[in-house]
Write an enzyme that holds these catalytic residues in place. Structure first.
Site, PDB file in Angstrom:
ATOM      1  N   LYS A  21       0.828  -1.210   0.000  1.00 25.47           N
ATOM      2  CA  LYS A  21       0.000   0.000   0.000  1.00 25.47           C
ATOM      3  C   LYS A  21       0.862   1.259   0.000  1.00 25.47           C
ATOM      4  O   LYS A  21       0.593   2.206  -0.740  1.00 25.47           O
ATOM      5  CB  LYS A  21      -0.912  -0.043   1.245  1.00 25.47           C
ATOM      6  CG  LYS A  21      -1.853   1.118   1.388  1.00 25.47           C
ATOM      7  CD  LYS A  21      -3.077   0.727   2.175  1.00 25.47           C
ATOM      8  CE  LYS A  21      -2.901   0.738   3.673  1.00 25.47           C
ATOM      9  NZ  LYS A  21      -3.036   2.088   4.252  1.00 25.47           N
ATOM     10  N   SER A  22       1.907   1.273   0.818  1.00 21.75           N
ATOM     11  CA  SER A  22       2.769   2.464   0.886  1.00 21.75           C
ATOM     12  C   SER A  22       3.456   2.702  -0.447  1.00 21.75           C
ATOM     13  O   SER A  22       3.516   3.835  -0.946  1.00 21.75           O
ATOM     14  CB  SER A  22       3.857   2.267   1.950  1.00 21.75           C
ATOM     15  OG  SER A  22       3.302   2.249   3.227  1.00 21.75           O
ATOM     16  N   ARG A  26       2.920   5.861  -3.389  1.00 20.66           N
ATOM     17  CA  ARG A  26       4.058   6.701  -3.785  1.00 20.66           C
ATOM     18  C   ARG A  26       4.293   6.595  -5.296  1.00 20.66           C
ATOM     19  O   ARG A  26       4.625   7.574  -5.960  1.00 20.66           O
ATOM     20  CB  ARG A  26       5.306   6.282  -3.015  1.00 20.66           C
ATOM     21  CG  ARG A  26       5.266   6.733  -1.541  1.00 20.66           C
ATOM     22  CD  ARG A  26       6.250   5.918  -0.746  1.00 20.66           C
ATOM     23  NE  ARG A  26       6.500   6.458   0.599  1.00 20.66           N
ATOM     24  CZ  ARG A  26       5.716   6.266   1.655  1.00 20.66           C
ATOM     25  NH1 ARG A  26       4.589   5.567   1.529  1.00 20.66           N
ATOM     26  NH2 ARG A  26       6.029   6.763   2.842  1.00 20.66           N
ATOM     27  N   ARG A 120      -7.858  12.134  12.262  1.00 18.67           N
ATOM     28  CA  ARG A 120      -6.411  11.943  12.422  1.00 18.67           C
ATOM     29  C   ARG A 120      -5.655  13.267  12.343  1.00 18.67           C
ATOM     30  O   ARG A 120      -6.016  14.165  11.588  1.00 18.67           O
ATOM     31  CB  ARG A 120      -5.911  10.953  11.366  1.00 18.67           C
ATOM     32  CG  ARG A 120      -6.621   9.622  11.543  1.00 18.67           C
ATOM     33  CD  ARG A 120      -6.111   8.563  10.634  1.00 18.67           C
ATOM     34  NE  ARG A 120      -4.710   8.277  10.886  1.00 18.67           N
ATOM     35  CZ  ARG A 120      -3.979   7.471  10.113  1.00 18.67           C
ATOM     36  NH1 ARG A 120      -4.524   6.920   9.056  1.00 18.67           N
ATOM     37  NH2 ARG A 120      -2.723   7.229  10.414  1.00 18.67           N
ATOM     38  N   GLN A 167       5.363   9.290   6.901  1.00 20.59           N
ATOM     39  CA  GLN A 167       4.406  10.125   6.165  1.00 20.59           C
ATOM     40  C   GLN A 167       4.834  11.584   6.223  1.00 20.59           C
ATOM     41  O   GLN A 167       4.807  12.293   5.207  1.00 20.59           O
ATOM     42  CB  GLN A 167       2.994   9.950   6.722  1.00 20.59           C
ATOM     43  CG  GLN A 167       2.437   8.554   6.451  1.00 20.59           C
ATOM     44  CD  GLN A 167       1.048   8.342   7.002  1.00 20.59           C
ATOM     45  OE1 GLN A 167       0.529   9.190   7.739  1.00 20.59           O
ATOM     46  NE2 GLN A 167       0.451   7.218   6.672  1.00 20.59           N
ATOM     47  N   ASP A 316       2.679  -0.978  11.983  1.00 22.32           N
ATOM     48  CA  ASP A 316       1.385  -1.447  11.466  1.00 22.32           C
ATOM     49  C   ASP A 316       1.109  -2.901  11.844  1.00 22.32           C
ATOM     50  O   ASP A 316      -0.019  -3.382  11.702  1.00 22.32           O
ATOM     51  CB  ASP A 316       1.338  -1.295   9.940  1.00 22.32           C
ATOM     52  CG  ASP A 316       1.300   0.168   9.524  1.00 22.32           C
ATOM     53  OD1 ASP A 316       1.004   1.021  10.379  1.00 22.32           O
ATOM     54  OD2 ASP A 316       1.577   0.469   8.349  1.00 22.32           O
ATOM     55  N   LYS A 343      -3.658   6.150  14.734  1.00 18.89           N
ATOM     56  CA  LYS A 343      -3.776   5.422  13.462  1.00 18.89           C
ATOM     57  C   LYS A 343      -5.256   5.431  13.046  1.00 18.89           C
ATOM     58  O   LYS A 343      -6.029   6.253  13.512  1.00 18.89           O
ATOM     59  CB  LYS A 343      -3.216   4.007  13.616  1.00 18.89           C
ATOM     60  CG  LYS A 343      -1.713   3.991  13.854  1.00 18.89           C
ATOM     61  CD  LYS A 343      -0.960   4.516  12.660  1.00 18.89           C
ATOM     62  CE  LYS A 343       0.536   4.594  12.905  1.00 18.89           C
ATOM     63  NZ  LYS A 343       1.230   5.288  11.838  1.00 18.89           N
ATOM     64  N   ARG A 347      -5.374   2.342  18.279  1.00 15.63           N
ATOM     65  CA  ARG A 347      -5.094   0.898  18.246  1.00 15.63           C
ATOM     66  C   ARG A 347      -4.668   0.327  19.595  1.00 15.63           C
ATOM     67  O   ARG A 347      -4.747  -0.881  19.792  1.00 15.63           O
ATOM     68  CB  ARG A 347      -4.048   0.591  17.168  1.00 15.63           C
ATOM     69  CG  ARG A 347      -4.631   0.712  15.776  1.00 15.63           C
ATOM     70  CD  ARG A 347      -3.666   0.270  14.697  1.00 15.63           C
ATOM     71  NE  ARG A 347      -4.344   0.337  13.402  1.00 15.63           N
ATOM     72  CZ  ARG A 347      -3.728   0.431  12.234  1.00 15.63           C
ATOM     73  NH1 ARG A 347      -2.408   0.473  12.184  1.00 15.63           N
ATOM     74  NH2 ARG A 347      -4.418   0.477  11.106  1.00 15.63           N
ATOM     75  N   ARG A 391      -6.842  -2.983  10.031  1.00 19.02           N
ATOM     76  CA  ARG A 391      -5.930  -3.893  10.736  1.00 19.02           C
ATOM     77  C   ARG A 391      -6.539  -4.429  12.027  1.00 19.02           C
ATOM     78  O   ARG A 391      -6.184  -5.508  12.492  1.00 19.02           O
ATOM     79  CB  ARG A 391      -4.591  -3.215  10.995  1.00 19.02           C
ATOM     80  CG  ARG A 391      -3.911  -2.803   9.697  1.00 19.02           C
ATOM     81  CD  ARG A 391      -2.421  -2.582   9.847  1.00 19.02           C
ATOM     82  NE  ARG A 391      -1.925  -1.716   8.783  1.00 19.02           N
ATOM     83  CZ  ARG A 391      -1.702  -2.093   7.524  1.00 19.02           C
ATOM     84  NH1 ARG A 391      -1.920  -3.332   7.160  1.00 19.02           N
ATOM     85  NH2 ARG A 391      -1.256  -1.231   6.632  1.00 19.02           N
TER      86      ARG A 391
HETATM   87  C1  S3P Z   1       3.095   4.877   6.205  1.00 17.96           C
HETATM   88  C2  S3P Z   1       3.775   5.220   7.341  1.00 17.96           C
HETATM   89  C3  S3P Z   1       3.318   4.853   8.681  1.00 17.96           C
HETATM   90  C4  S3P Z   1       2.347   3.688   8.645  1.00 17.96           C
HETATM   91  C5  S3P Z   1       1.282   3.877   7.606  1.00 17.96           C
HETATM   92  C6  S3P Z   1       1.889   4.017   6.227  1.00 17.96           C
HETATM   93  C7  S3P Z   1       3.597   5.353   4.895  1.00 17.96           C
HETATM   94  O1  S3P Z   1       2.658   5.963   9.254  1.00 17.96           O
HETATM   95  O2  S3P Z   1       1.756   3.499   9.898  1.00 17.96           O
HETATM   96  O3  S3P Z   1       0.387   2.777   7.596  1.00 17.96           O
HETATM   97  O4  S3P Z   1       3.135   4.874   3.847  1.00 17.96           O
HETATM   98  O5  S3P Z   1       4.471   6.222   4.912  1.00 17.96           O
HETATM   99  P1  S3P Z   1       3.476   7.171   9.976  1.00 17.96           P
HETATM  100  O6  S3P Z   1       4.489   7.602   9.039  1.00 17.96           O
HETATM  101  O7  S3P Z   1       2.467   8.216  10.274  1.00 17.96           O
HETATM  102  O8  S3P Z   1       4.050   6.569  11.212  1.00 17.96           O
END
Ligand code: S3P
Length: 434
Positions: A21-22, A26, A120, A167, A316, A343, A347, A391
């Protein structure tokens, strides 16, 4: 309201988890900025990745799914103002990273999201973006969405991240692409580095010096780089549910192929090995974002301590690690994980509440929890609500595979944000789901 009834089951076999997903999000952003058409294989067909891609289409990119691949034609650095607000659905990554891009590109954009995303914290990106010269309005009650962004003419800056967050780091680096001069971010602990790896793959000038990352901005005209092909590996965070489901089940076996093995994502493997799991890892691809095969054999697990630098590397996975801890002999302590409270749901509170419903002894801490096992799990008499957190829904389903009766999990449509095939895979591995 969507729900699933999940039965106890012995799970084993092999599955192919969906794309990361990340990385997918991107890739959607960077391929949309590039000059030319990129072919993307393995793109996650989940809601978060789709909302990010739609947002890029609203700003001028063209996307087409054809023959099992996604083709994205980029705007060569020139994003267009979207006619409508960008609806980011449930995606925190999409929202925070895109905020950096649009602030850099000098567009006026508003961003909205679902109930969970709208609770959030977004102040964490407002601060660095305003330092660089953008204006960010957060019109929600507590520094939350809806967000209005008016950017442009950004100046490069140095920013020490107040929390370990990939992020926020990525948001600043993406804004830095459009800034005048150099932008440097310093992270307090190492976090996932997919943005940096993609910048390198695209030939974007980035310097990495330990926890300090710098990018030389292209200025208001926007970055110029060529399209390329991308391969998105399977999502380690999705694989994690099956890794725990098998690792804690003596005698069971599982093979997962083409799973992302970026060392900034895989601390779960170290934790499971410390807890006594039997794992075999084979790297197939070492360049860029590495991936490979994970073989898991079930064993009797024992407790461990998880804290410090390990936390961002498995943030995660903590809801499903709590499942392993409930089944393991002795105490498992999770500390330094206060980020879990912001999150898709809180969580820490949700995991503690759900474990208690299954009869697990657990103490809630401000920044984690202490779980004592092994527990002879009791099926809760009440339905469990995911609170729109994918999750939480999936870890409860894994927990219940070890219990003595069926449970109902309410609000499970959120699972589609990251892993739409989850229930089907659970059945493929021998589980029973209605
Ligand atoms: C992510 C970074 C993490 C993670 C999220 C995805 C990302 O969050 O928990 O599910 O894609 O950069 P944070 O950067 O806020 O910790």
């Amino acid at each position: 309201m969507s729900h699933k009834k999940v039965f106890p089951a012995k799970l084993e076999g092999s599955v192919k988890v969906p794309g990361d997903k990340s990385i997918s999000q991107r890739v959607a952003m960077l391929a949309s900025l590039a000059e030319g058409t990129s072919k993307v294989t393995g793109y996650l067909n989940g809601e978060d990745a789709r909302s990010t891609l739609s947002a890029m289409e609203q700003m001028g990119a063209k996307a087409e799914f054809r023959d099992d691949a996604l083709y994205i034609t980029g705007v060569a650095g020139k994003l267009q103002s979207p006619a409508e607000p960008l609806d980011m659905g449930n995606s925190g990554t999409g929202t925070r990273l895109l905020a950096g891009l649009v602030a850099g590109a000098g567009l006026e954009v508003s961003m909205i999201g679902d109930e969970s995303l709208s609770s959030r914290p977004m102040g964490r990106i407002r601060q660095p973006l305003e330092l660089m010269g953008a204006h960010i309005g957060l019109t929600g009650k507590r520094g939350t969405l809806p967000m209005m962004i008016a950017g442009g003419k950004l100046k490069g800056t140095g920013y020490l991240l107040p929390m370990a967050s990939a992020q926020v780091k990525s948001c600043v680096l993406l804004a830095g692409l459009f800034a005048d001069g150099k932008t440097t971010v310093i992270e307090p602990r190492p976090t996932r580095d997919h943005t940096e790896k993609l910048f390198q793959a695209l030939g974007i000038p980035i310097q990495i010096n330990g926890l300090e990352i710098s990018i030389e901005g292209f200025g208001q005209e926007g970055p110029r780089f060529k399209a390329r092909n991308f391969v998105v590996p399977g999502d380690f965070s999705s694989a994690a549910f099956w890794i725990v489901a098998i690792a804690a089940r003596p005698g069971a076996e599982l093979v997962l192929e083409n799973v992302g093995l970026n060392p900034r994502r895989t601390a779960l493997l170290d934790v499971m090995e410390r807890m006594g799991a039997d794992l075999e890892i084979t790297l197939t691809e070492k360049q860029g974002d590495p991936y490979g095969t994970i073989k898991v054999r079930g064993a009797r697990l024992h407790g461990t301590v998880i804290e410090g630098d390990e936390i961002p590397n498995l943030i995660d996975e903590l809801p499903v690690i709590a499942v392993a801890a409930a089944l393991a002999e002795g105490k498992t302590e999770i500390r330094d994980a206060a980020e879990l409270r912001v999150k898709e749901s809180d969580r820490i509170a949700e995991v503690v509440k759900n474990l208690q419903l299954f009869g697990v002894e657990v103490e809630e801490l401000d920044d984690g929890m202490i779980i004592s096992g092994p527990t002879d799990l009791k099926t809760p008499a009440v339905a469990i609500n995911s609170h729109d957190d994918h999750r939480i829904a999936m870890s409860v389903a894994i927990l219940n595979s070890f219990s003595d009766g069926p449970i109902t999990i309410e609000n499970v449509s959120c699972v589609d944000t990251s892993y739409p095939e989850f229930w089907q895979h659970m059945e493929q591995l021998g589980g029973q789901v209605e």
